[in-house]
Design a protein around this motif. Structure first.
Motif, short mmCIF file in Angstrom:
data_model
loop_
_atom_site.label_atom_id
_atom_site.label_comp_id
_atom_site.label_asym_id
_atom_site.label_seq_id
_atom_site.Cartn_x
_atom_site.Cartn_y
_atom_site.Cartn_z
N LEU A 129 27.05 21.03 28.52
CA LEU A 129 28.08 20.42 27.68
C LEU A 129 29.47 20.57 28.29
N LEU A 130 29.70 21.65 29.03
CA LEU A 130 31.03 21.89 29.59
C LEU A 130 31.37 21.00 30.79
N VAL A 131 30.48 20.08 31.11
CA VAL A 131 30.81 19.07 32.12
C VAL A 131 32.04 18.30 31.65
N VAL A 132 32.14 18.13 30.33
CA VAL A 132 33.30 17.51 29.70
C VAL A 132 34.14 18.64 29.11
N PRO A 133 35.38 18.82 29.55
CA PRO A 133 36.21 19.90 28.99
C PRO A 133 36.35 19.75 27.48
N MET A 134 36.17 20.86 26.77
CA MET A 134 36.30 20.86 25.31
C MET A 134 36.65 22.25 24.85
N ASP A 135 37.21 22.32 23.64
CA ASP A 135 37.52 23.64 23.09
C ASP A 135 36.27 24.23 22.45
N VAL A 136 36.36 25.49 22.05
CA VAL A 136 35.21 26.21 21.52
C VAL A 136 34.66 25.54 20.26
N ALA A 137 35.54 25.08 19.37
CA ALA A 137 35.09 24.44 18.13
C ALA A 137 34.27 23.19 18.43
N ASP A 138 34.72 22.37 19.38
CA ASP A 138 33.97 21.17 19.74
C ASP A 138 32.64 21.53 20.41
N ARG B 91 32.98 33.55 31.98
CA ARG B 91 34.31 33.83 32.55
C ARG B 91 34.25 35.04 33.47
N GLY B 92 33.55 36.08 33.03
CA GLY B 92 33.43 37.30 33.83
C GLY B 92 32.73 37.06 35.16
N ALA B 93 31.82 36.08 35.19
CA ALA B 93 31.13 35.75 36.43
C ALA B 93 31.89 34.67 37.22
N ALA B 94 33.09 34.34 36.76
CA ALA B 94 33.95 33.33 37.42
C ALA B 94 33.26 31.97 37.47
N LEU B 95 32.50 31.63 36.41
CA LEU B 95 31.83 30.34 36.37
C LEU B 95 32.57 29.31 35.53
N VAL B 96 33.41 29.77 34.63
CA VAL B 96 34.25 28.85 33.86
C VAL B 96 35.68 29.35 33.87
N ASP B 97 36.59 28.43 33.71
CA ASP B 97 38.01 28.73 33.66
C ASP B 97 38.42 28.83 32.19
N THR B 98 39.19 29.84 31.84
CA THR B 98 39.62 30.02 30.46
C THR B 98 40.30 28.78 29.92
N ALA B 99 41.02 28.08 30.76
CA ALA B 99 41.73 26.88 30.30
C ALA B 99 40.80 25.74 29.96
N SER B 100 39.57 25.77 30.46
CA SER B 100 38.66 24.65 30.23
C SER B 100 37.89 24.76 28.93
N CYS B 101 37.92 25.92 28.26
CA CYS B 101 37.20 26.05 26.99
C CYS B 101 37.84 27.10 26.12
N ILE C 260 30.84 24.24 19.82
CA ILE C 260 29.95 24.69 18.75
C ILE C 260 29.42 23.51 17.96
N GLN C 261 30.28 22.55 17.67
CA GLN C 261 29.84 21.36 16.95
C GLN C 261 28.78 20.60 17.74
N ALA C 262 28.98 20.46 19.04
CA ALA C 262 28.00 19.76 19.88
C ALA C 262 26.67 20.52 19.91
N LEU C 263 26.72 21.84 19.98
CA LEU C 263 25.49 22.64 19.95
C LEU C 263 24.77 22.50 18.62
N ASN C 264 25.52 22.49 17.54
CA ASN C 264 24.91 22.39 16.22
C ASN C 264 24.29 21.03 15.98
N ALA C 265 24.74 20.02 16.68
CA ALA C 265 24.16 18.68 16.52
C ALA C 265 22.71 18.66 16.98
N ASP C 266 22.36 19.54 17.90
CA ASP C 266 21.00 19.57 18.44
C ASP C 266 20.16 20.75 17.96
#
Length: 80
Positions: free
Chosen positions: A33-42, A70-80, A44-50
């Motif tokens: 899902l994080l292929v498309v930048p989104m905030d945490v609320a979005d 984040r700890g494994a340097a796989l996502v950037d804090t700004a992206s989610c 969670i909403q996408a996860l709940n849809a499935d």
């Protein structure tokens, strides 16, 4: 590598120490899902849809998962 249920990722922050990390289940779904930048609320909403799970559980679980990514340097804090 992504087979729909599992995703194999590699952090290239420091290629000399990079090691593959296997994400499964919800972790793989979050990564996909994080292929498309989104905030945490979005996210969670996408996860709940499935998935038939409660939002409160997802909030905690997704927060912990994002912290681990984040700890494994796989996502950037700004992206989610």
């Amino acid at each position: 590598m992504d087979d729909g249920e599992r995703v194999l990722v590699l952090s290239l922050g420091d290629p000399s120490v990079a090691k593959p990390i296997l994400l499964e289940g919800m972790a793989a779904a979050v990564w996909t899902l994080l292929v498309v930048p989104m905030d945490v609320a979005d996210l969670i909403q996408a996860l709940n849809a499935d998935r038939p799970v409660g939002l409160e559980t997802d909030s905690r679980t997704v927060g912990e998962l994002l912290s681990a990514l984040r700890g494994a340097a796989l996502v950037d804090t700004a992206s989610c």
